[in-house]
Design an enzyme around this catalytic site. Structure first.
Site, PDB file in Angstrom:
ATOM      1  CG  HIS A   1      -2.005   4.765  -1.278  1.00 38.41           C
ATOM      2  ND1 HIS A   1      -2.749   5.483  -2.186  1.00 38.41           N
ATOM      3  CD2 HIS A   1      -2.389   3.466  -1.433  1.00 38.41           C
ATOM      4  CE1 HIS A   1      -3.564   4.672  -2.844  1.00 38.41           C
ATOM      5  NE2 HIS A   1      -3.357   3.442  -2.416  1.00 38.41           N
TER       6      HIS A   1
ATOM      7  CB  CYS B   1      -5.719  -2.250  -3.652  1.00 43.33           C
ATOM      8  SG  CYS B   1      -6.246  -0.539  -3.762  1.00 43.33           S
TER       9      CYS B   1
ATOM     10  CB  CYS C   1      -0.910   0.021   1.218  1.00 45.58           C
ATOM     11  SG  CYS C   1      -1.959  -1.429   1.409  1.00 45.58           S
TER      12      CYS C   1
ATOM     13  NE  ARG D   1      -9.901   1.612  -5.378  1.00 40.62           N
ATOM     14  CZ  ARG D   1      -8.882   1.055  -6.032  1.00 40.62           C
ATOM     15  NH1 ARG D   1      -8.724  -0.261  -6.032  1.00 40.62           N
ATOM     16  NH2 ARG D   1      -8.031   1.803  -6.705  1.00 40.62           N
TER      17      ARG D   1
END
Lengths: 283, 112
Positions: free
Chosen positions: A201, A244, A197, A240
């Site tokens: 991000h 991902c 992640c 979501r």
């Protein structure tokens, strides 16, 4: 042949370690330090963006996309889901009681989810609480990937708009372990593309991946559920998460799995103080 | 001369028998089956570690489909691809045991 055998032996040995011993750093995670670090990171990365504006997700950092989004908000595609969810929320169960017996303030409680239930020893999300409520009143639980649960959550998100995220700090060792598991999941590379992640991000945040701007994690939880044009329906945060994982070539976990609930707990704590503004519209 | 002929015949017989089923060599179906089992075992390990890759399952399913269609060469090739993917995902799981700890931002300013 020898190299293959050696590699296999190393893998087998290390797998034993993987399964037997969780990383020791999990126990040392400090949620408030993490929250401060994340805010500081985004403040430096996006100095022109007020931290509170990260509630709008990627639309806080992309002026063009924000303009389109604001125009979409004139006739938001999630509106039908909110109306349907309101009707479902108000409809009594077979025993004559309803969701309002489980959720105060007509369902405007999203800011308090998820939380760690000390007795059950697990993270309770809003979706899980909705199904707990149903079970307590003799109703069958709703499928986590279904539209009925998504519309109920859409209504409750709408009712909770404007309330700041107020997730309690983990108070026990078990709660801290759940938070730490979420942090670890967030930071762990997965899938054939070898992405965590953090890759999108944190490391690459604000850059483009093909046509899409990579959003900040501060505010990742404020606007769910979301109507995604790609889905052509309203869906939850865990949908979501699964998407991902799939996009990087990893097998996704089920919605409301321990992995995704811990991840939501971690991300929600980081967004404490940001205003809820769900449901929202995304591409 | 008679001994030589007998010996030659015996050698020939042995050679023919050896060509038919060389010692230690598996039939194509057994090789494919073994490769599928090994790939599946590796895939199960990666899944248990939370690091399964979606293509591993796809390749395993393709191997099983080819095996069912008695195309053992294709089954073996797909199983070997699945095994390579599963082994790589296990290596990823191993590396991430500690690597994840350095990816989250660290606060630079003192706490207030």
């Amino acid at each position: 042949m020898l190299r293959t055998t050696l590699l296999a032996a190393l893998l087998a040995g290390s797998l034993g370690v993987i399964l037997a011993h969780p990383a020791s750093a999990q126990a040392t995670a400090d949620p408030e330090t993490d929250r401060r670090a994340l805010r500081e990171f985004y403040a430096n990365r996006f100095p022109q963006v007020d931290l509170a504006d990260h509630k709008d997700g990627v639309y806080a950092i992309d002026a063009g996309a924000r303009e389109q989004w604001l125009e979409m908000e004139d006739f938001p595609p999630y509106e039908i889901a909110v109306d349907e969810g309101a009707e479902l929320f108000a409809a009594p169960f077979a025993n004559g009681q309803g969701y309002d017996h489980c959720f105060a303030d007509d369902g405007a409680v999203k800011q308090n989810y998820p939380y760690f239930d000390e007795q059950r020893g697990e993270v309770i999300t809003l979706e899980l609480a909705i199904n707990d409520c149903r079970s307590a009143h003799g109703e069958a639980p709703l499928p986590y990937d279904g539209q009925e649960l998504a519309t109920l959550a859409a209504y409750m998100a709408f009712a909770s708009r404007g309330n700041p995220v107020a997730v309690d700090a983990p108070a026990s060792d078990a709660a801290r372990a759940a938070y730490a598991a979420g942090k670890r999941f967030y930071s762990t590379r997965r899938g054939q593309l070898n992405f965590a992640c953090t890759s999108c991000h944190i490391q690459l945040v604000g850059n483009r991946l093909r046509a899409e701007r990579l959003s900040a994690s501060l505010g990742h939880v404020t606007h769910w559920p979301v109507y995604r044009f790609k889905w052509e329906e309203v869906g939850g945060l865990h949908k979501r998460f699964a998407e991902c994982n799939s996009q990087v070539g990893a097998e996704p976990f089920p919605e409301q799995s321990d992995e995704y609930r811990n991840l939501e707990y971690f991300l929600s704590y980081l967004s404490n103080g940001l205003e809820l503004n769900g449901p929202a519209t995304r591409k | 001369m008679k001994i030589s002929k007998t010996l030659a015949a015996a050698l020939l017989l042995g050679l023919v028998a050896g060509c038919d089923a060389p010692q230690g060599q598996q039939s194509p179906s057994a090789s494919a089956q073994q490769a599928i089992e090994q790939a599946d075992a590796s895939y199960q390990q990666s899944s248990a570690a939370g690091h399964a890759w979606s293509q591993t399952k796809v390749r395993l399913q393709a191997a099983r489909a080819a095996f069912a269609a008695e195309d053992y060469d294709a089954a073996l090739a797909e199983a070997e691809r699945a095994r390579a993917l599963a082994d790589a995902s296990l290596a990823q799981a191993q590396a991430e045991q500690t690597a994840w700890q350095d990816r989250f931002p660290v606060a630079r300013s003192p706490s207030k």
